[in-house]
Every structure is written in structure tokens, then in C-alpha cells.
Design a protein around this motif. Structure first.
Motif, mmCIF file in Angstrom:
data_model
loop_
_atom_site.group_PDB
_atom_site.id
_atom_site.type_symbol
_atom_site.label_atom_id
_atom_site.label_comp_id
_atom_site.label_asym_id
_atom_site.label_seq_id
_atom_site.Cartn_x
_atom_site.Cartn_y
_atom_site.Cartn_z
ATOM 1 N N ALA A 1 0.843 -1.195 0.000
ATOM 2 C CA ALA A 1 0.000 0.000 0.000
ATOM 3 C C ALA A 1 0.877 1.244 0.000
ATOM 4 N N VAL A 2 0.414 2.294 -0.634
ATOM 5 C CA VAL A 2 1.135 3.560 -0.637
ATOM 6 C C VAL A 2 0.836 4.299 0.662
ATOM 7 N N ARG A 3 1.895 4.606 1.396
ATOM 8 C CA ARG A 3 1.735 5.363 2.645
ATOM 9 C C ARG A 3 1.777 6.851 2.398
ATOM 10 N N GLU A 4 2.569 7.254 1.406
ATOM 11 C CA GLU A 4 2.718 8.682 1.151
ATOM 12 C C GLU A 4 3.235 8.916 -0.261
ATOM 13 N N LEU B 1 7.396 7.590 -4.149
ATOM 14 C CA LEU B 1 6.336 6.905 -3.424
ATOM 15 C C LEU B 1 6.941 6.238 -2.204
ATOM 16 N N ARG B 2 6.307 6.404 -1.062
ATOM 17 C CA ARG B 2 6.713 5.690 0.150
ATOM 18 C C ARG B 2 5.641 4.649 0.460
ATOM 19 N N GLY C 1 8.047 -0.037 3.864
ATOM 20 C CA GLY C 1 9.290 0.696 4.084
ATOM 21 C C GLY C 1 10.025 1.085 2.823
ATOM 22 N N GLU C 2 9.584 0.593 1.680
ATOM 23 C CA GLU C 2 10.274 0.878 0.424
ATOM 24 C C GLU C 2 9.986 2.304 -0.046
ATOM 25 N N VAL D 1 -5.471 8.162 -1.056
ATOM 26 C CA VAL D 1 -4.144 8.357 -1.660
ATOM 27 C C VAL D 1 -3.911 9.834 -1.938
ATOM 28 N N ALA D 2 -4.924 10.514 -2.449
ATOM 29 C CA ALA D 2 -4.800 11.944 -2.710
ATOM 30 C C ALA D 2 -4.545 12.714 -1.420
#
Length: 376
Positions: free
Chosen positions: A176-179, A190-191, A195-196, A214-215
Motif C-alpha cells: 500500500a502507498v503510505r505517502e 512513493l513511500r 518501508g520501500e 491516496v490523494a
């Protein structure tokens, strides 16, 4: 080489990824589920321009249907596309499902817009097209919409991503995209929740129901102008293949879903859903939907329930997609919509063009993400 992150590996995200790869872009596709395994899998995935409230939305859906034909031609075979045509008919009140709009008026309006439709009586339909359907009364007028059909969403996504991998640099990360990281007001990375950190030159938010969240991670929340819709979908396993067309009946929508499988939903059942998955999957709703299925297609009484799921779509409340750049954040693009499966190849092609050339397709001029922020 330009690097673009595509958030979401559903119908729209995969088509965006392929169109970008065809232009020589390195694509990092990120999704918290398996490709095509979330909203796309639960979607009714009908190719249809029926029952659209405005000509603008009809034209967009109709264009989406035609785009699927051209899109499938890019592949040696496209087993996910099923141009079966559909059949529609009204109930005793003469209206379209839960809508109060007269059914005949709806068909005549579509014909005036250039949509191919012909009339059949129910007896003729049973003799020549759909012997398994029970019409009441038997003189019911039935509209045949030959341009319509259905899509195997997960099958399409799998083939599209394989094609993208074969022609360019595409990677898929199950996370999942955290930030969305912004530096100097421009997207740079993309964070992920694992942790990637993935460095990108641009990002496309094609996260479907999670697109607003996400936005928000970008610092551009959509506070208003967003709607949602839940639908109870049941997949049935049955001997043989009782259906040949997509059905839009008075109390049931049904379609083939592969050999020995039928997918059903109902506008009337969906209208009472609360948005709480556990309660919406309760016994009353399921029995109501199955009862409608058995009355409309008696052969389904011998079927077994394979899956019962709630699908939730999130989309701009004006019914038009959000496609294109957000002017306040260079490098950030959106691609989410109502009827995403219908529009996916069209959005994929036109958004890739816009990213490279700045050219906005005429049908998408009212679809800028900026309008959602202005509403807020």
C-alpha cells in the motif's frame, strides 16, 4: 528514461501502465492486493451505455465500448472480452429498475443518440435468444442492445500487465502507498507501507475506492464532490451455460461469468445496502437477490453459490471521471471513475497522451481533478 509510479493495478491502472510502457516509460505499479483482485474482480464489468442521465456521459461510455474493440485488437487473442449484446426489459410499472424513468422513453432517447437498439417480444426472445429467461407477462417487449457485452476484469488485467512487461520496464510491488512524497511542490517518490521508497518523475493515482485516501497523502484531500455506491454481487455455479447475453431485467441484472458460471446483482437490493459489509452480506439481502435470480432464470434454482461479495465504487459525484493532472502539484495525475472497466482502455490511452504532450481529449475536458478541489 522517465519513471512513472502507477498506484492501483485494477482495470484502469493496468491500462495506464500499458499505454505508458508503449511510450518507453519505466513503470512502477503498486497495489495492496493482487492485480485485478479487488474492485475490478467484484465489478459487474458490463460494457454498456444504457441508462446514462446525460448525452455527455452516454458519449463517454459509448466511446469506452468502442475503445475496447480497438484495444482487444492489440492482442493475439482477447479472451476477456465478451461482446454478447444485452437484453433489457421493464417491470409491470414500465420503468427502468429503481428509476422512475419510463423504459420506452429511455430506449427512444438512446436511439435518438445513435445507439443501436432493436425490439423483440418476449416469446421471440425465448425462441431465439434466451430460452432460460422467464418473462412476466409473456408479451413483455424486450430491447436488444447488440453493442454491449461484458469483460472478465481480472483476466484483462493479467494480460495487460503481461503485455506491459514484455515491451518495457514494468515492475509490480504488492504494498500500500503510505505517502506520495513531494519536494519543492513536485512529486518525487512513493513511500510504501513495507518501508520501500520508489523514486519517480510522476505518479498516477488509479487506486479506485482508495483514490481519495491516496490523494490525501499528497496533501490534496477531496473533501467534497465524491460519491460512493455499494453492490451485492453473487457468483453462481450451474450445470451448462444458461445465459448467452447480459440481462438487465426488471428485478435482476445477470450475465455469464465463464463456463458454468453466472453473476447476478439487483438495483433493488443495492438500494437498501448500508455500506457496512458484514450487515450487507446478511441473510435477508442474499436471499432477496437469490429469489430474484430464481424467478428470472428458473434454471438457477439448481445452482450453488460460489461467492457473495460487496463491491464498492468511489467516484466524482457528477458522474464524470477524474482524469489528468492536478495543476497545483506538478507530476501528480488522477485516473479514477464510475464504470472504470468500461473506460479503462480509453483512459489509459488518453492519459498517457496527456502526460507526454499535454493534449486533453475532447471528452475529458470537463474531467480535470482541479474541479474536485474547487468544489471543496
Amino acid at each position: 528514461m522517465i519513471t512513472v509510479g502507477v498506484i492501483g493495478a485494477g482495470a484502469i491502472g493496468s491500462c495506464v501502465a500499458l499505454s505508458l510502457a508503449q511510450r518507453g516509460v519505466r513503470v512502477h505499479c503498486v497495489d495492496r492486493g493482487r492485480p485485478g483482485g479487488l474492485t475490478t474482480d467484484v465489478s459487474f464489468a458490463r460494457l454498456s451505455a444504457y441508462q446514462q442521465p446525460t448525452y455527455q456521459r452516454f458519449e463517454l461510455s459509448h466511446t469506452g465500448i468502442m475503445e475496447h474493440t480497438h484495444f482487444a485488437g492489440q492482442f493475439a487473442s482477447a479472451p476477456w472480452r465478451h461482446p454478447t449484446g444485452s437484453l433489457a426489459w421493464a417491470g409491470s410499472e414500465g420503468t427502468c429498475g429503481v428509476s422512475a424513468r419510463p423504459f420506452v422513453a429511455e430506449i427512444e432517447r438512446l436511439q435518438s443518440w445513435g445507439y443501436r437498439i432493436s425490439w423483440r417480444d418476449a416469446a421471440k426472445v425465448n425462441q431465439e435468444l434466451e430460452p432460460a429467461v422467464s418473462f412476466s407477462p409473456t408479451q413483455t417487449p424486450v430491447a436488444l442492445l447488440p453493442e454491449e457485452g461484458w469483460i472478465d476484469g481480472p483476466g484483462m488485467v493479467s494480460s495487460v500487465l503481461d503485455a506491459a512487461r514484455s515491451i518495457g520496464e514494468l515492475t509490480f510491488t504488492n504494498a500500500a502507498v503510505r505517502e506520495i512524497e513531494v519536494r519543492g511542490e513536485r512529486v518525487v517518490a512513493l513511500r510504501l507501507d513495507n518501508g520501500e521508497r520508489i523514486e519517480v518523475d510522476a505518479v498516477v493515482n488509479a487506486a479506485g475506492p482508495r483514490a481519495p485516501a491516496v490523494a490525501a497523502s499528497l496533501g490534496a484531500p477531496m473533501l467534497r464532490g465524491i460519491a460512493d455506491r455499494s453492490s451485492l454481487v453473487i457468483d453462481l455455479v450451474v450445470d451448462g451455460d444458461p445465459l448467452r447475453h447480459v440481462l438487465r431485467g426488471a428485478e435482476l441484472h445477470a450475465r455469464p461469468a465463464g463456463p458454468g458460471r453466472v453473476r447476478v446483482r439487483s438495483e433493488q437490493v443495492d438500494s437498501v445496502l448500508t455500506g457496512e459489509t458484514e450487515s450487507d452480506l446478511g441473510r435477508d439481502n442474499v436471499e432477496d437477490l437469490l429469489g430474484r435470480a430464481y424467478r428470472t432464470i428458473p434454471a438457477l434454482k439448481a445452482s450453488t453459490v460460489d461467492q457473495k461479495r460487496i463491491g464498492t465504487a468511489v467516484f466524482p459525484a457528477d458522474g464524470m471521471p477524474s482524469v489528468g493532472p492536478l495543476s497545483t502539484v506538478p507530476g501528480y495525475y488522477e485516473a479514477f471513475a464510475n464504470s472504470g472497466v468500461i473506460l479503462a482502455p480509453f483512459i489509459g490511452r488518453t492519459l498517457a497522451t496527456q502526460i507526454f504532450t499535454g493534449e486533453v481529449h475532447s471528452l475529458l475536458r470537463d474531467c480535470s481533478p482541479d474541479r474536485l478541489r474547487l468544489a471543496a
